[in-house]
Motif scaffolding. Structure first.
Motif: not given
Length: 452
Positions: A361, A364-365, A371
């Motif tokens: 997660v 992807r940030l 998120s």
């Protein structure tokens, strides 16, 4: 390399292994050195050598000399600790012995296998360890006395950093700081009542037929750690503090053979029977049933978290405030949602050591980004939904003062403590009686252990 491994100013001492203890019993003993009022025995040396061999080290003459110096240093500390009247309580020794023995026994299928392997009972080995453990605790306390006032200032950290050659600066792994908000799906009350009624039924049947507890646990319990034909729902010799507080509170208030009323933990609903309780340990058998979460409740939790996320993104609410108001995670709720590193108490985490599910997660940030709600299975096996905020990310880099001050401070302080110990040893040896057997006089020691 050997001298580095057996550095005489280590701040903690390696525990003597059970194999080393057994080997010592087979040695015809003699005194090989004296430091103050303390003696070093041949069995001390041979036991330590056995332990090193088991750790994969080759014991050449240089390594043996290094072991002798380690033992001399330990005796110097113990001698001074006794002069300074430092005390080690029976409770301190007992606690350390229990932990050590528990570790050794855990390496075997059972305590009987452990005792068979070593040819001694656990109680006998415990008594064999007692003097060693007491000396180790005394040694650690004396080292603490010597280094307790050693602290570094920001200027000293800067000086330390500037003294390190540029090509010798440590490489720091990629690190992240992140926060989370956790929402648990609400359980329907009729679902919980169904589980409780089921457990009450089991309890009534098992009070009539106690011998069936293992059968019921194997067939109906949902605890993967105990619900099998081998354990039959039981955990043996559990140290107090191991299980979650709600479980232990319910179990330790029982009398032996008594079965509890249904009670709830983060893992689900239980009934438990206390088998025995002795000192710090107890044996318990239990049946765990979990409440099925309906899909509609999962969707409600996800929608609630999505609404919270929208409020944060619109600046109607800060992430930290939202965590305090809504998050169900006990560990982060009161810390503004920040996830603390259990290894050092800070908020930076080496990315390689973060839960891989969370890493996926976070990767992807961008820093400051939140998120989408993510379904997650916690340690207790319960499903929840989480949103993650990436507070910061640092790429792998060479250590620098701006990003790594805390780490550099720890290293600088450790070096100063080592220097304080070195200074103390040199000064103390000038006024302490010491004598070595002739065969150990030719060693190339770091300090002057040979009597002038």
């Amino acid at each position: 390399m050997i001298r580095q491994f057996i550095c005489v100013f280590l701040l903690t001492f390696t525990a003597i292994s059970a194999e080393a203890q057994i080997s010592k019993d087979k040695i015809i003993d003699e005194i090989i050195a004296v430091v103050g009022d303390e003696i070093v025995l041949k069995s001390d040396l041979e036991g330590r050598k056995t332990e090193m061999k088991n750790e994969g080290f080759q014991i050449d003459p240089e390594a043996e000399c290094a072991v002798v110096e380690e033992l001399l240093y330990q005796k110097l500390l113990i001698n001074q600790a006794k002069i300074d009247s430092l005390e080690v309580t029976d409770d301190e020794v007992e606690s350390q012995l229990e932990r050590r023995l528990e570790y050794y026994i855990s390496q075997f299928p059972s305590e009987k296998d452990f005792e068979k392997f070593y040819g001694k009972t656990a109680s006998q080995l415990k008594e064999d360890f007692r003097p060693e453990v007491k000396d180790q605790i005394l040694t650690q306390k004396m080292q603490g006395e010597i280094t307790q006032n050693v602290r570094v200032t920001p200027n000293e950290v800067t000086e330390y950093f500037n003294s390190i050659p540029k090509d010798s600066l440590p490489l720091i792994e990629s690190e992240v700081q992140y926060s989370q908000i956790v929402i648990n799906p609400e359980v329907q009350k009729d679902q919980e009542k169904l589980i409780k009624d089921q457990l009450i039924g089991y309890k009534k049947e098992l009070e009539k037929n106690p011998y069936k507890f293992g059968i019921y646990a194997t067939l109906y319990s949902e605890d993967p750690g105990s619900a099998n034909s081998q354990n039959q729902g039981c955990y043996k010799k559990v140290e107090r503090g191991t299980m979650v507080p709600e479980f232990e509170e319910a179990v330790l208030n029982l009398q032996p053979s008594e079965i509890s009323e249904p009670f709830k933990t983060d893992f689900g609903w239980h009934i438990a029977r206390l088998e025995e309780k002795s000192g710090k340990y107890y044996t318990v058998c239990h049946i765990l049933n979990t409440v099925e979460i309906l899909e509609i409740d999962n969707q409600k939790a996800k929608l609630e978290l999505d609404t919270i996320r929208t409020l944060i993104q619109k600046d109607s609410l800060s992430f930290s405030s939202a965590a305090g108001l809504f998050s169900k995670d006990k560990d982060t709720k009161n810390a503004a949602g920040k996830v603390v590193n259990p290894n050092n108490g800070g908020t930076k985490h080496e990315l390689s050591k973060v839960d891989p599910r969370i890493t996926l997660v976070l990767n992807r940030l961008s820093p400051g980004e939140i998120s989408e709600p993510i379904p997650f299975e916690g340690q207790a096996g319960q499903r929840d939904y989480r949103i993650f905020l990436l507070n910061s990310r640092s790429d792998a880099h060479v250590a620098n003062m701006k990003d790594d001050y805390r780490l550099l401070k720890q290293i600088a302080e450790s070096e100063l403590q080592n220097k304080a110990l070195e200074k103390w040893i040199s000064k103390k040896l000038d006024t302490t009686y010491k004598r070595l057997n002739e065969e150990y006089l030719e060693c190339d020691y770091r300090y002057n252990w040979v009597q002038n």
